[in-house]
Design an enzyme around this catalytic site. Structure first.
Site, PDB file in Angstrom:
ATOM      1  N   GLU A  39       4.586  -0.309  13.400  1.00 58.56           N
ATOM      2  CA  GLU A  39       3.286  -0.477  12.764  1.00 58.56           C
ATOM      3  C   GLU A  39       2.120  -0.345  13.735  1.00 58.56           C
ATOM      4  O   GLU A  39       1.060   0.163  13.361  1.00 58.56           O
ATOM      5  CB  GLU A  39       3.230  -1.828  12.042  1.00 58.56           C
ATOM      6  CG  GLU A  39       4.279  -1.977  10.943  1.00 58.56           C
ATOM      7  CD  GLU A  39       4.178  -0.914   9.858  1.00 58.56           C
ATOM      8  OE1 GLU A  39       3.176  -0.160   9.836  1.00 58.56           O
ATOM      9  OE2 GLU A  39       5.100  -0.824   9.029  1.00 58.56           O
ATOM     10  N   HIS A  71      -1.103   7.463   8.447  1.00 60.13           N
ATOM     11  CA  HIS A  71      -0.304   6.327   8.913  1.00 60.13           C
ATOM     12  C   HIS A  71       1.168   6.514   8.549  1.00 60.13           C
ATOM     13  O   HIS A  71       2.060   6.380   9.404  1.00 60.13           O
ATOM     14  CB  HIS A  71      -0.851   5.047   8.278  1.00 60.13           C
ATOM     15  CG  HIS A  71      -0.127   3.800   8.675  1.00 60.13           C
ATOM     16  ND1 HIS A  71      -0.633   2.899   9.589  1.00 60.13           N
ATOM     17  CD2 HIS A  71       1.078   3.276   8.275  1.00 60.13           C
ATOM     18  CE1 HIS A  71       0.210   1.892   9.740  1.00 60.13           C
ATOM     19  NE2 HIS A  71       1.262   2.097   8.953  1.00 60.13           N
ATOM     20  N   GLU A  72       1.435   6.813   7.286  1.00 63.47           N
ATOM     21  CA  GLU A  72       2.832   6.928   6.838  1.00 63.47           C
ATOM     22  C   GLU A  72       3.516   8.148   7.455  1.00 63.47           C
ATOM     23  O   GLU A  72       4.719   8.100   7.752  1.00 63.47           O
ATOM     24  CB  GLU A  72       2.890   6.992   5.313  1.00 63.47           C
ATOM     25  CG  GLU A  72       2.259   5.811   4.596  1.00 63.47           C
ATOM     26  CD  GLU A  72       2.790   4.466   5.071  1.00 63.47           C
ATOM     27  OE1 GLU A  72       3.985   4.378   5.397  1.00 63.47           O
ATOM     28  OE2 GLU A  72       1.998   3.505   5.127  1.00 63.47           O
ATOM     29  N   GLU A 124       7.152   4.093   4.134  1.00 67.47           N
ATOM     30  CA  GLU A 124       7.388   5.337   4.849  1.00 67.47           C
ATOM     31  C   GLU A 124       8.797   5.906   4.704  1.00 67.47           C
ATOM     32  O   GLU A 124       9.292   6.571   5.630  1.00 67.47           O
ATOM     33  CB  GLU A 124       7.099   5.130   6.341  1.00 67.47           C
ATOM     34  CG  GLU A 124       8.041   4.171   7.069  1.00 67.47           C
ATOM     35  CD  GLU A 124       7.568   2.736   7.119  1.00 67.47           C
ATOM     36  OE1 GLU A 124       8.045   1.978   7.993  1.00 67.47           O
ATOM     37  OE2 GLU A 124       6.726   2.365   6.288  1.00 67.47           O
ATOM     38  N   ASN A 125       9.464   5.697   3.571  1.00 68.29           N
ATOM     39  CA  ASN A 125      10.815   6.239   3.391  1.00 68.29           C
ATOM     40  C   ASN A 125      10.878   7.680   3.902  1.00 68.29           C
ATOM     41  O   ASN A 125      10.011   8.499   3.605  1.00 68.29           O
ATOM     42  CB  ASN A 125      11.184   6.223   1.896  1.00 68.29           C
ATOM     43  CG  ASN A 125      10.719   4.965   1.205  1.00 68.29           C
ATOM     44  OD1 ASN A 125      11.196   3.876   1.465  1.00 68.29           O
ATOM     45  ND2 ASN A 125       9.762   5.130   0.304  1.00 68.29           N
ATOM     46  N   HIS A 169       4.828   7.421  10.831  1.00 71.81           N
ATOM     47  CA  HIS A 169       6.097   6.704  10.797  1.00 71.81           C
ATOM     48  C   HIS A 169       7.302   7.650  10.787  1.00 71.81           C
ATOM     49  O   HIS A 169       8.408   7.234  11.139  1.00 71.81           O
ATOM     50  CB  HIS A 169       6.185   5.829   9.550  1.00 71.81           C
ATOM     51  CG  HIS A 169       5.538   4.490   9.693  1.00 71.81           C
ATOM     52  ND1 HIS A 169       5.770   3.658  10.764  1.00 71.81           N
ATOM     53  CD2 HIS A 169       4.669   3.820   8.875  1.00 71.81           C
ATOM     54  CE1 HIS A 169       5.082   2.538  10.606  1.00 71.81           C
ATOM     55  NE2 HIS A 169       4.394   2.612   9.480  1.00 71.81           N
ATOM     56  N   GLY A 219       0.806  -1.213   0.000  1.00 67.28           N
ATOM     57  CA  GLY A 219       0.000   0.000   0.000  1.00 67.28           C
ATOM     58  C   GLY A 219       0.836   1.258   0.000  1.00 67.28           C
ATOM     59  O   GLY A 219       0.572   2.196  -0.755  1.00 67.28           O
ATOM     60  N   ALA A 220       1.877   1.283   0.843  1.00 67.45           N
ATOM     61  CA  ALA A 220       2.734   2.464   0.944  1.00 67.45           C
ATOM     62  C   ALA A 220       3.988   2.099   1.723  1.00 67.45           C
ATOM     63  O   ALA A 220       4.018   1.094   2.435  1.00 67.45           O
ATOM     64  CB  ALA A 220       1.991   3.618   1.633  1.00 67.45           C
TER      65      ALA A 220
END
Length: 712
Positions: free
Chosen positions: A168, A145-146, A111-112, A149, A108-109
């Site tokens: 997570e 969410h990302e 988080e870099n 992170h 889905g994604a």
């Protein structure tokens, strides 16, 4: 990754039209968070002033054709990241934050740090009203969410993958807080109960589940940790802890970030930070670590049994809850805590809607004396705890009466919890199935999203199990009776609906056509045909899922081919997802078989292949077709997705979720005995096997009782 010559005297000399890009010196970070993108994408830009006083640039990148779909994500990102700075009392440390929509992206994604990559459908929203409320919420929550992170995972990184939940679980919890800030009218915190809590309770009730903190030594074991335990169970125990600790929870989070910024941390160091603020100035009988270790270091969660005496004395006992009853010969891994939990117990009563709190610390019975005026007590107030509650039969009968006569006497979350607990406990053989069936009779008066979603989960579950039994026709008629009043209430008119009312409408109308409500079917099919024939130019985005699915289910090859052509030509990724899901609802076996084969073609992106297969397997007309397809193409699926995809385990669980006979169990076991290396799906195979045994148990122990109840 970082090519260089370790020669100080070498000078840079760019020739032949080459371009040199110089990056700023990175902050101290883990290498898995490094990313770069080489593309011809365009960006939509904004900025905000950080609490550090620095200006931070925020950009959303996409293919030029999708540029118009980036505005919503940018608005959410700026709102959420500036909110998180204040919420965590920690400034965002980078000068920019990029969010990039990748056309073919299996997960889905990711988080870099400073360059978050997303699947297109997780970031893009059509600005001219063609995106549904659910698509907007999906984008808002994934963005939140990302961005969470960037603090939990990036600024402070787990020391090893056994601490994945520190990343997570936190992000899964904080995404609700962040998206709730960005969209306060969406009631995000209420949705937690049916999205995260009940998801965690389902998987973690299996003996084949695993502790939140679980060792992992190779890539397949690490990938297997990206499941509902690390995400939803992790988020749920944090929500439970915050509810119990109050404001000191957030102070502990801030202290944790201050201590460990730009470093790695263990779970114990989080609890240490919590203790320093929670126990400061207090005499704590139990440290945060002592309480929470019982939730992170052993599998499962407790079932609390509450018995009430004639003198209003409550006796509370605990045991581990298994959704699939185990035999004495079954192996149950040992636990250092002997499957006992220190439980942040809460309850409300008929006399007090304010939750009362009590820490239950040992397995032996605990007692609570209620005032003589109290007529009922509901444990796990607001469904904030990760546990289920069983009551003595007179108390269940009292709840049944209360819901039928005055269901708003308790919150929507508590009503949802009663329904989910009753069905779950009955499925485990610890309560008569008649109790949850009687409990849900009141649904003809229910108008709230949360209880209906809890009920529909079990309505669909029972539908799967009963679908090939003689009683299914009567069951379908019973469900239609429950749905008729709410179908009349939600109508097809979307004007002025709240966010949760919009979700409720879609869920109810979907159930309507699936369980044979004639008016719903006729309306949906008519809308689909008018759209297909061109007499109606569009369908409201919040009705598309219902109309597309019913149009395919009650249509033929012409309808299927039309929607397939819409899928192929649209550039809207959310529309593509809708089409893929709807196309799986055909009741024509050869169309479903053709669709499965299409999923391997260039017409379907590799990221969506497993989504198609799972969708077809959820259709009763496609179950056996999908099972055969997966077995025949196992080598291809294993090679593509078995080692690096978090979705592979979900595929194994989904395709077998409706298996309910001994023959199906034996086929399943035989196949995986022959293909024992399931890669990252190995644990999922064990969970699926156990779930099948649970389905068999349910039919053996409940079919006759359900039949008798329906025939009364």
């Amino acid at each position: 990754m970082f090519p260089c010559f370790d020669e100080p005297a070498i000078e840079m000399d760019i020739v032949n039209g080459l371009t040199c890009t110089e990056f700023q010196t990175s902050v101290r970070m883990s290498s898995y968070l490094v990313a770069f993108v080489v593309s011809k994408f365009g960006s939509r830009n904004s900025s905000f002033v950080s609490t550090s006083g620095e200006n931070v640039t925020v950009r959303v990148w996409s293919r030029p054709e999708a540029y118009d779909q980036t505005e919503f994500a940018l608005e959410v990102a700026v709102s959420v990241i500036s909110f998180y700075e204040k919420f965590f009392d920690t400034a965002y440390p980078l000068p920019k934050q990029d969010l990039c929509a990748i056309p073919d992206f299996t997960i889905g994604a990711m988080e870099n740090w400073g360059l978050i990559t997303y699947r297109e459908s997780a970031l893009l929203v059509d600005p001219i009203g063609t995106s549904s409320a659910s698509q907007k919420q999906r984008v808002a929550t994934i963005v939140a969410h990302e961005l969470a992170h960037q603090w939990f995972g990036n600024l402070v990184t787990m020391a090893w993958w056994d601490g994945l939940w520190l990343n997570e679980g936190f992000a899964s919890y904080v995404e609700y807080i962040g998206s709730n800030h960005s969209q306060p009218d969406w009631n995000m915190m209420d949705q937690f109960v049916v999205k995260d809590l009940q998801t965690a309770l389902t998987l973690d009730s299996l003996n084949s589940s695993h502790p939140i903190i679980t060792g992992a030594t190779d890539p397949d074991e690490i990938n297997a940790l990206f499941d509902s335990i690390s995400y939803e169970k992790g988020s749920t125990i944090l929500r439970m802890l915050r509810n119990f600790m109050g404001d000191t929870f957030l102070e502990g989070i801030k202290e944790y970030l201050r201590r460990h910024r730009y470093h790695n941390a263990e779970t114990s160091e989080l609890w240490d930070s919590m203790d320093d603020v929670y126990c400061s100035g207090n005499l704590c009988d139990h440290s945060v670590g002592e309480i929470m270790d019982t939730w992170t270091k052993q599998t499962g969660y407790p079932l609390l049994t509450v018995n009430r005496s004639s003198s209003n004395l409550l006796t509370v006992s605990q045991e581990r809850f298994f959704s699939v009853p185990h035999k004495d010969t079954d192996y149950i891994p040992p636990s250092v805590y002997n499957y006992q939990w220190k439980i942040p117990f809460t309850y409300i009563t008929s006399s007090s809607a304010t939750p009362m709190k009590k820490l239950i610390t040992v397995q032996k019975d605990k007692t609570i004396q209620l005032d003589s005026s109290v007529t009922w007590m509901k444990a796990n107030a607001g469904q904030t705890g990760l546990y289920r509650v069983n009551y003595d039969l007179p108390s269940w009968v009292q709840f049944i009466s209360l819901l039928q006569n005055n269901h708003v006497a308790m919150s929507a979350a508590d009503r949802a919890g009663l329904i989910d607990d009753a069905f779950s406990i009955a499925s485990a053989g610890k309560l008569s199935i008649e109790v949850p069936l009687n409990l849900t009779i009141y649904l003809t008066n229910e108008q709230d999203y949360l209880p209906w979603i809890s009920a529909l989960h079990w309505i669909y579950k029972m539908s799967d199990l009963l679908s090939l039994t003689p009683v299914y026709g009567i069951y379908e008629q019973h469900v239609r009776g429950l749905l008729t009043p709410i179908i009349g209430s939600v109508t097809w008119n979307t004007t002025g609906s709240s966010h949760l009312d919009t979700f409720l409408r879609s869920s109810i109308l979907s159930a309507g056509w699936r369980f044979g409500d004639t008016d719903t079917i006729n309306t949906a099919v008519s809308m689909f045909n008018s759209w297909m024939n061109g007499s109606s130019k569009s369908i409201h985005p919040d009705l598309k899922s219902v109309v597309y699915s019913a149009g395919i289910a009650f249509g033929g090859e012409k309808e299927w081919d039309y929607l397939w052509s819409v899928y192929q030509r649209t550039d809207d990724t959310a529309e593509k997802d809708l089409c893929l899901r709807a196309l799986a609802n055909s009741r024509i076996p050869w169309l479903l078989s053709r669709y499965l084969h299409y999923s391997f073609s260039d017409a379907v992106r590799s990221q969506d292949t497993l989504y198609v297969i799972r969708s077809v397997s959820g259709n009763i007309f496609g179950r056996s077709i999908t099972w055969n397809f997966v077995r025949n193409n196992w080598g291809i699926l294993k090679e593509r997705y078995g080692s690096g995809s978090f979705s592979f385990g979900r595929l194994i669980r989904t395709i077998s979720s409706s298996f309910s006979t001994q023959l199906e169990l034996e086929e399943f076991e035989e196949f995986f005995n022959q293909h024992s290396d399931a890669g990252s799906g190995t644990r999922s195979y064990l969970q699926a096997e156990e779930a099948i045994k649970g389905n068999i148990y349910w039919l053996e122990h409940n079919l006759q009782d359900v039949t008798n109840w329906l025939n009364v």
